[in-house]
Design a protein around this motif. Structure first.
Motif, short mmCIF file in Angstrom:
data_model
loop_
_atom_site.label_atom_id
_atom_site.label_comp_id
_atom_site.label_asym_id
_atom_site.label_seq_id
_atom_site.Cartn_x
_atom_site.Cartn_y
_atom_site.Cartn_z
N LEU A 124 0.85 -1.18 0.00
CA LEU A 124 0.00 0.00 0.00
C LEU A 124 0.89 1.23 0.00
O LEU A 124 1.77 1.37 0.84
N VAL A 125 0.63 2.15 -0.95
CA VAL A 125 1.36 3.42 -1.02
C VAL A 125 0.35 4.55 -0.91
O VAL A 125 -0.61 4.61 -1.68
N LEU A 126 0.57 5.46 0.05
CA LEU A 126 -0.33 6.57 0.30
C LEU A 126 0.43 7.87 0.11
O LEU A 126 1.38 8.16 0.84
N LEU A 127 0.00 8.65 -0.89
CA LEU A 127 0.68 9.88 -1.26
C LEU A 127 -0.22 11.08 -0.97
O LEU A 127 -1.30 11.22 -1.56
N SER A 128 0.20 11.91 -0.03
CA SER A 128 -0.49 13.18 0.25
C SER A 128 -1.96 12.98 0.58
O SER A 128 -2.83 13.69 0.07
N GLY A 129 -2.26 12.03 1.45
CA GLY A 129 -3.65 11.71 1.76
C GLY A 129 -4.15 12.32 3.05
O GLY A 129 -3.37 12.77 3.90
N GLY A 154 -0.28 22.57 0.81
CA GLY A 154 -1.28 23.53 1.27
C GLY A 154 -2.69 23.01 1.19
O GLY A 154 -3.62 23.67 1.67
N ALA A 155 -2.89 21.83 0.59
CA ALA A 155 -4.23 21.26 0.45
C ALA A 155 -4.53 20.26 1.57
O ALA A 155 -5.63 20.26 2.14
N VAL A 156 -3.58 19.39 1.86
CA VAL A 156 -3.72 18.41 2.92
C VAL A 156 -2.46 18.50 3.78
O VAL A 156 -1.36 18.23 3.30
N PRO A 157 -2.56 18.88 5.04
CA PRO A 157 -1.35 19.07 5.86
C PRO A 157 -0.59 17.77 6.07
O PRO A 157 -1.19 16.70 6.21
N GLY A 184 4.87 20.44 -2.46
CA GLY A 184 3.47 20.76 -2.25
C GLY A 184 2.56 19.56 -2.45
O GLY A 184 2.98 18.41 -2.30
N HIS A 185 1.33 19.84 -2.85
CA HIS A 185 0.33 18.78 -3.03
C HIS A 185 0.47 18.19 -4.43
O HIS A 185 -0.28 18.52 -5.35
N THR A 186 1.43 17.33 -4.57
CA THR A 186 1.75 16.76 -5.88
C THR A 186 2.55 15.47 -5.68
O THR A 186 3.01 15.18 -4.58
N ILE A 187 2.68 14.72 -6.77
CA ILE A 187 3.58 13.56 -6.76
C ILE A 187 4.89 14.04 -7.37
O ILE A 187 5.00 14.21 -8.59
N SER A 188 5.86 14.27 -6.55
CA SER A 188 7.15 14.80 -7.01
C SER A 188 8.00 13.69 -7.61
O SER A 188 7.71 12.49 -7.41
#
Length: 208
Positions: A124-129, A154-157, A184-188
């Motif tokens: 399981l991989v959870l990115l910026s959730g 800035g969208a999800v702390p 930020g709120h992205t997949i870098s």
């Protein structure tokens, strides 16, 4: 239904107001180092009310108090979609060869599915959730988890990911956590690299 048997399956779950193809860059990274693995990025079941794109549950009027009820209402459609993809790739009896990779709202639903024990998958991989599900959890303890979040989201702390790590570890799960400075709120690119490495170690693959 045509069954396409593969050695493993990675299902990418996009964020709100997006489509599956928005995760094509990540899918390309994974394809190159996971041979004999199908990488699928389906569209979420529901239309986004405020414009183009899809969503896993509605954000209109959402509050901390009603978010859990919306996630619960979304579970049947989520499970039906994941089940159909798993069946189509001949892996219903080999969930240890299945991985879920969720970004933002997709991570919220993936977290819920695994923490509640509905999907005892291989990774399981959870990115910026944002992570909301009732305790106590009932996860499969042999599902390893990778958590990645940007410190400048800035969208999800990023505190959401730190809290999720504590909860999952408390439930007996193996968790890796990375807070990426300035992201930020992205997949870098770093997030994609961490995801690729993690899945290659769990599912088998090549490359660096």
């Amino acid at each position: 239904m045509t069954v396409q048997v593969t050695s493993s399956l990675v299902i990418l779950l996009h964020g709100v107001a997006a489509f599956g193809y928005d995760l094509d860059p990540l899918a390309g990274v994974l394809h190159r180092s996971l041979p004999n693995t199908a990488v699928i990025a389906p569209d979420a079941p529901f239309a986004y009310e405020q414009g183009p794109g899809r969503q896993w549950y509605s954000l209109e009027g959402v509050t901390p108090e009603n978010r859990l009820a919306r996630i619960a209402a979304a579970r049947p459609a989520f499970d039906a979609l994941i089940g159909a993809l798993v069946d189509a790739h001949g892996l219903a009896a080999r969930l240890d060869r299945v991985a879920l990779v969720g970004f933002s709202q997709g991570a919220t639903l993936a977290f819920d599915a695994v923490a509640r024990g509905r999907w005892p998958i291989g990774a399981l991989v959870l990115l910026s959730g944002r992570f909301v599900t009732p305790v106590p959890f009932a996860p499969a303890h042999n599902t390893p988890v990778l958590l990645v979040h940007g410190s400048a989201d800035g969208a999800v702390p990023p505190e959401e990911t730190r809290r999720a790590a504590v909860m999952l570890q408390g439930a007996g799960m193996r968790v890796q956590t990375h807070i990426l400075r300035g992201v930020g709120h992205t997949i870098s690119p770093t997030g994609a690299k961490l995801t690729r490495r993690f899945l290659r170690e769990r599912l088998g693959g090549t490359g660096v």
